[in-house]
Scaffold this motif. Structure first.
Motif, PDB file in Angstrom:
ATOM      1  N   SER A   1      38.194 103.637   8.864  1.00  0.00           N
ATOM      2  CA  SER A   1      39.180 104.210   7.965  1.00  0.00           C
ATOM      3  C   SER A   1      39.849 103.111   7.160  1.00  0.00           C
TER       4      SER A   1
ATOM      5  N   CYS B   1      40.586 108.183   4.999  1.00  0.00           N
ATOM      6  CA  CYS B   1      40.583 108.342   6.453  1.00  0.00           C
ATOM      7  C   CYS B   1      39.378 109.188   6.845  1.00  0.00           C
TER       8      CYS B   1
ATOM      9  N   ASP C   1      42.810 103.291   5.606  1.00  0.00           N
ATOM     10  CA  ASP C   1      44.170 103.705   5.301  1.00  0.00           C
ATOM     11  C   ASP C   1      45.192 102.621   5.656  1.00  0.00           C
TER      12      ASP C   1
ATOM     13  N   ASP D   1      39.887 112.433   8.855  1.00  0.00           N
ATOM     14  CA  ASP D   1      40.582 113.561   8.229  1.00  0.00           C
ATOM     15  C   ASP D   1      39.690 114.801   8.255  1.00  0.00           C
TER      16      ASP D   1
END
Length: 458
Positions: free
Chosen positions: A267, A289, A269, A292
């Protein structure tokens, strides 16, 4: 039968070349052990021995990547050879070496590095499962073998087994780098200056390219795998035979055999920003992400922009203006540029692109099947879908993507010589199982507990 689904290693006779053609992938001396802070190290079966990889040419060893993040491009890839004994995944390979595509990624100390091992494990297992059992004419995915750590250049090297043995095509060893290095789609799309001189590929070729990319995404989704990094730098083409008299080598990018590569390894993020060249392909709500629930829909949105590029045969970077943000760009694409596809590619292709771009809206809908029924004359149901949760998000996503594949398949029927067979979308697809929740590890429980304590103290 697609040759990309078997074992693609180079015979010793095919790859004999002067010793100076390859430079050992060298590293500064390091000692790896269990207490190392590097989060990759526990994943021992995917960690490739530092001396087992050879790259063509010295440029990649001596030129570390920039410390600012860069989008995957032809400059961050290389062709190499890997000792078969270096990976347990190559245990059944008879040859001593296999050809590999190497993709580099800078090691950024400030990046968030959690869950890397689990993500790489998931990628490797999903790709292996799909490649071992694939029955369609072209899957467009490559086998992930593992990674090396290049400490001297502060980068990782991710290794993918080459899908085809191209060495018989070479006239002499000096052609190796120039001829074998794959070209990304973005490099084939004309810039503003080149637009009038560039030949646009035939419509049937562009339809097949779009269909193959959607089929790759459909297969990934069947394993509940997310790509997470789709843009036209990460759609690549290896050279194929050409009889064109103006091509001296007879090797040109094979547009009918695209490969979707460079999936997100973890990810994104964290604090590391993403370059505009790849960020413009992301939906405004895409937080990078891969865990998600809507990541599959963000993948489709990105793929929709690539289908727009294929239809117009122009990079979306030419449509971006410096005053745009991703929301404004999305609005301009949907209101202006997508509509240009109708006269160029027809209504069916335009509809497929619109559905891809709207995937995040369908994901948020409380009645997605009803909404889809208002957009298409027929909803197609994925033929080998586990129906333990028929009204769930996963089932809808499979039927949604399958319907788009059916639309693009109908577009491909204009090719009277080599259109994909109807059986590909009936009898040749993998079983799609509703994903089950991953077991929570002790580390995750401790991390969640510490996080909740911090929130309470604030």
């Amino acid at each position: 039968y697609d040759s990309s689904h078997g074992s693609f290693s180079d015979s010793k006779e095919k790859v004999q070349s002067p010793k100076q053609m390859f430079d050992t992938f060298t590293y500064s001396p390091t000692t790896t052990h269990r207490d190392s802070p590097n989060p990759f190290l526990p994943l021992n079966h995917l960690l490739i021995d530092r001396s087992a990889l050879q790259l063509y040419g010295a440029a990649h060893d001596n030129s570390p990547p920039p410390y600012e993040p860069v989008a995957a491009s032809s400059n961050s890839r290389a062709i190499g050879r890997l000792k078969s004994s270096a990976s347990h995944l190559l245990a059944s390979t008879k040859e001593s070496h296999v050809s590999v595509l190497v993709e580099f990624m800078p090691i950024l100390a400030e990046s968030k590095m959690d869950n890397k091992s689990a993500r790489l494990e998931k990628l490797q297992q999903s790709l292996d499962q799909l490649l071992q059992n694939a029955r369609i004419s072209h899957l467009g995915l490559m086998r992930f073998l593992g990674y090396c750590i290049d400490n001297s250049n502060s980068r990782y090297a991710f290794l993918y087994q080459m899908p085809v043995d191209y060495f018989p095509f070479l006239q002499n060893p000096s052609d190796l780098l120039k001829e074998l290095k794959p070209k990304p789609l973005v490099a084939l799309l004309p810039s503003a200056e080149e637009y009038r001189e560039n030949r646009v590929p035939n419509l049937d070729t562009r339809f097949r390219l779009a269909y193959d990319l959607l089929m790759s995404a459909l297969h990934l989704r069947s394993q509940n795998a997310v790509h997470g990094n789709i843009n036209s730098s990460n759609v690549i083409f290896f050279p194929g035979r050409s009889d064109a008299s103006d091509d001296e080598s007879g090797l040109v990018p094979d547009l009918r055999r695209p490969y979707l590569t460079s999936p997100a390894r973890f990810s994104g993020d964290g604090p590391t920003p993403e370059p505009l060249s790849s960020a413009m392909y992301r939906h405004p709500e895409d937080k990078r992400c891969v865990e998600d629930d809507g990541a599959w829909a963000y993948d489709l949105y990105s793929l929709g922009l690539i289908l727009l590029e294929i239809g117009l045969w122009a990079p979306v970077g030419r449509l971006w203006k410096m005053k745009y943000d991703r929301s404004w760009f999305k609005h301009r694409v949907e209101d202006l540029y997508v509509k240009k596809l109708g006269p160029k590619c027809g209504g069916a292709y335009l509809q497929a692109v619109q559905l891809c771009l709207d995937a995040p809206n369908f994901h948020l809908s409380t009645q997605p099947m009803t909404d889809l029924g208002l957009r298409v004359p027929q909803i197609y149901h994925y033929p080998v879908l586990d129906l333990s949760d028929p009204d769930g998000t996963f089932s809808f996503s499979m039927n949604f993507m399958y319907t788009i594949c059916k639309i693009l398949w109908s577009c491909c029927r204009i090719d009277i010589f080599s259109a994909p067979s109807a059986e590909e979308l009936d009898d040749c697809l993998p079983l799609a199982l509703v994903p089950t929740p991953e077991p929570v590890t002790i580390e995750d429980k401790v991390r969640a507990y510490k996080s909740s304590k911090r929130e309470m103290s604030n």
